[in-house]
Design an enzyme around this catalytic site. Structure first.
Site, PDB file in Angstrom:
ATOM      1  N   ASP A  91      39.529  42.198  36.188  1.00 37.04           N
ATOM      2  CA  ASP A  91      40.455  41.087  36.397  1.00 37.04           C
ATOM      3  C   ASP A  91      41.808  41.667  36.821  1.00 37.04           C
ATOM      4  O   ASP A  91      42.346  42.541  36.160  1.00 37.04           O
ATOM      5  CB  ASP A  91      40.607  40.348  35.060  1.00 37.04           C
ATOM      6  CG  ASP A  91      41.122  38.944  35.237  1.00 37.04           C
ATOM      7  OD1 ASP A  91      40.634  38.047  34.544  1.00 37.04           O
ATOM      8  OD2 ASP A  91      42.035  38.744  36.056  1.00 37.04           O
ATOM      9  N   ASP A 141      40.381  37.176  42.342  1.00 37.95           N
ATOM     10  CA  ASP A 141      40.915  38.290  41.535  1.00 37.95           C
ATOM     11  C   ASP A 141      40.010  38.739  40.398  1.00 37.95           C
ATOM     12  O   ASP A 141      40.474  39.338  39.443  1.00 37.95           O
ATOM     13  CB  ASP A 141      42.292  37.925  40.984  1.00 37.95           C
ATOM     14  CG  ASP A 141      42.214  36.796  39.962  1.00 37.95           C
ATOM     15  OD1 ASP A 141      41.216  36.071  39.953  1.00 37.95           O
ATOM     16  OD2 ASP A 141      43.157  36.654  39.168  1.00 37.95           O
ATOM     17  N   GLU A 142      38.729  38.438  40.505  1.00 38.59           N
ATOM     18  CA  GLU A 142      37.817  38.772  39.408  1.00 38.59           C
ATOM     19  C   GLU A 142      36.447  39.157  39.921  1.00 38.59           C
ATOM     20  O   GLU A 142      35.964  38.565  40.895  1.00 38.59           O
ATOM     21  CB  GLU A 142      37.545  37.524  38.574  1.00 38.59           C
ATOM     22  CG  GLU A 142      38.506  37.205  37.502  1.00 38.59           C
ATOM     23  CD  GLU A 142      38.009  35.960  36.829  1.00 38.59           C
ATOM     24  OE1 GLU A 142      37.253  36.056  35.864  1.00 38.59           O
ATOM     25  OE2 GLU A 142      38.349  34.869  37.318  1.00 38.59           O
TER      26      GLU A 142
END
Length: 391
Positions: free
Chosen positions: A9, A103-104
């Site tokens: 993350d 974003d992960e």
DNA sequence: TCTGGGGTCCTAGGACCC
DNA sequence: TCTGGGGTCCTAGGACCC
């Protein structure tokens, strides 16, 4: 072999990118989001969080809490660019990289010990690689399932590294707490509170049958599993998108039908362009309306053959709108979407090639290609909606 | 001064069929 | 003239995530 999942993350992603690109924002409160009076916070720096600002918060509230912060509009293309860079690094560590948002990502690290050492060492190496290449911090969670890894990455943010040892899952979900278990939101939290359930341990005293009775089949089983640290199956389905939609909140509520139609036309083009780009088709169109009191309604319709043109989408959307809206009811938000999309290769093969709308789709493809070259033909089309309707 | 946008999945109710 | 019980499909709405 011991199953090992990583969840990666990126910390305060949009805000961190802005601080990276703009040194004047570093070490200071920064808020990224919609700047209009109806905007919300997309991301904020840790310096802004210290003032109580958080994502999804209305912008006016963020301004009140932290007037000295810098407020900037997001630059999605830049964030996507960095995201791709990070995902490429992840692929150096595992053949199984499952990106779940900008974003992960999840990495299946099972059996990679000989290559990278113990999972903690591998994670440190991964963090170092990302930092060297992008100057950004990531948080890594390590666990025996995606579900556990996901919450582990959040447990030690920012710049985190947390591993839940196999067998320690129950103790971990207890430590995380009900509020932060993946899949439990505000509404479920208050439903649970109404039953007197305020901790993960309390939830664990309920039998599965009782939970299914109280919260429904799927939700009951879901709750029963997560309070025991058992992965309910998050992100195991296909990663392919099933819908393409766009929506817009107006700066001021709209009461003019002409304005709604104009926007509907623009949005119909947008979703159809995206469908063409992604090489998918759909037979289902839906609209979404939100009124000034925030009540939100939707309507959808499915036609017999796939939709090949933005004009078809517009015509259907307009019919749906007229079924749900009467002048001068103020509209806060308007949206259009295509649902149950499928690969156009397959769908087109099943269709008649003399469909008159096929020609329009070809035309729209051309417009799309031209637009890609920077020629804004679409705009011209939108300025003459009547012509488009009759053509 | 209110509360984005892009998605996913689940459920309830009605229609329809056998 | 006194109404079962599945199954499936469709629609609308709600919860949740980032």
């Amino acid at each position: 072999m011991e199953t090992v999942w990583f969840h990666v993350d990126m910390d305060a992603f949009y805000a961190s990118v802005e601080q990276l690109d703009n040194p004047e924002y570093r070490g200071k409160p920064l808020v990224v989001g919609g700047l209009g009076n109806r905007g919300v916070v997309s991301a904020c720096s840790y310096e802004a969080r210290a003032f109580g600002v958080h994502s999804a918060m209305p912008m006016y509230q963020a301004r009140k809490l932290c007037p000295q912060a810098a407020f900037v509009r997001g630059r999605m293309e830049r964030y996507s660019q960095i995201s791709r860079q990070v995902i490429a690094i992840l692929h150096e560590f595992s053949p199984v990289v499952q990106q779940i948002s900008i974003d992960e990502a999840f990495l299946d690290m099972t059996g990679t010990q000989r290559l990278f050492g113990k999972s903690r060492e591998a994670a440190l190496l991964l963090k170092k690689r990302v930092k060297e290449e992008t100057s950004l911090n990531i948080s890594v969670g390590i666990g025996s399932s995606r579900f556990i890894a996901k919450m582990a990455s959040d447990y030690d943010k920012p710049d985190g590294l947390y591993r839940v040892s196999p067998g320690k899952e129950i103790a971990f979900v207890d430590a995380v707490g009900l509020r932060k278990l993946w899949g439990i939101g505000e509404s479920t939290l208050s439903s649970l509170a109404r039953q007197g359930i305020r901790t993960v341990a309390q939830l664990r005293t309920y039998e599965e049958g009782r939970l299914r009775h109280l919260f429904g089949e799927a939700a009951g089983t879901y709750l029963w599993k997560i309070c025991r640290g058992i992965d309910p199956g998050i992100h195991t389905g296909s990663t392919k998108s099933h819908s393409i939609s766009t929506e817009m909140t107006f700066p001021i509520d709209v009461t003019d039908g002409e304005v709604l139609s104009q926007n509907l036309l623009g949005m119909s083009h947008e979703v159809m362009f995206r469908a063409i780009e992604e090489q998918v088709v759909s037979s289902t169109v839906a609209i979404k309306l939100r009124f000034s009191d925030f009540t939100t309604i939707s309507a959808q319709t499915t036609v017999a053959t796939p939709l090949y043109s933005a004009e078809q989408v517009y015509a259907l959307a307009k019919e749906l709108l007229h079924g749900k809206w009467r002048t001068p009811q103020p509209v806060r938000l308007l949206g259009v979407g295509l649902y149950q999309v499928e690969s156009s290769q397959r769908a087109i093969q099943q269709e008649l090639f003399d469909d008159p709308y096929q020609r329009k789709r070809e035309l729209e493809k051309t417009v799309l290609a031209l637009r890609a070259q920077g020629k804004q033909l679409q705009k011209a089309a939108l300025m003459h909606p009547k012509e488009t309707e009759e053509s």
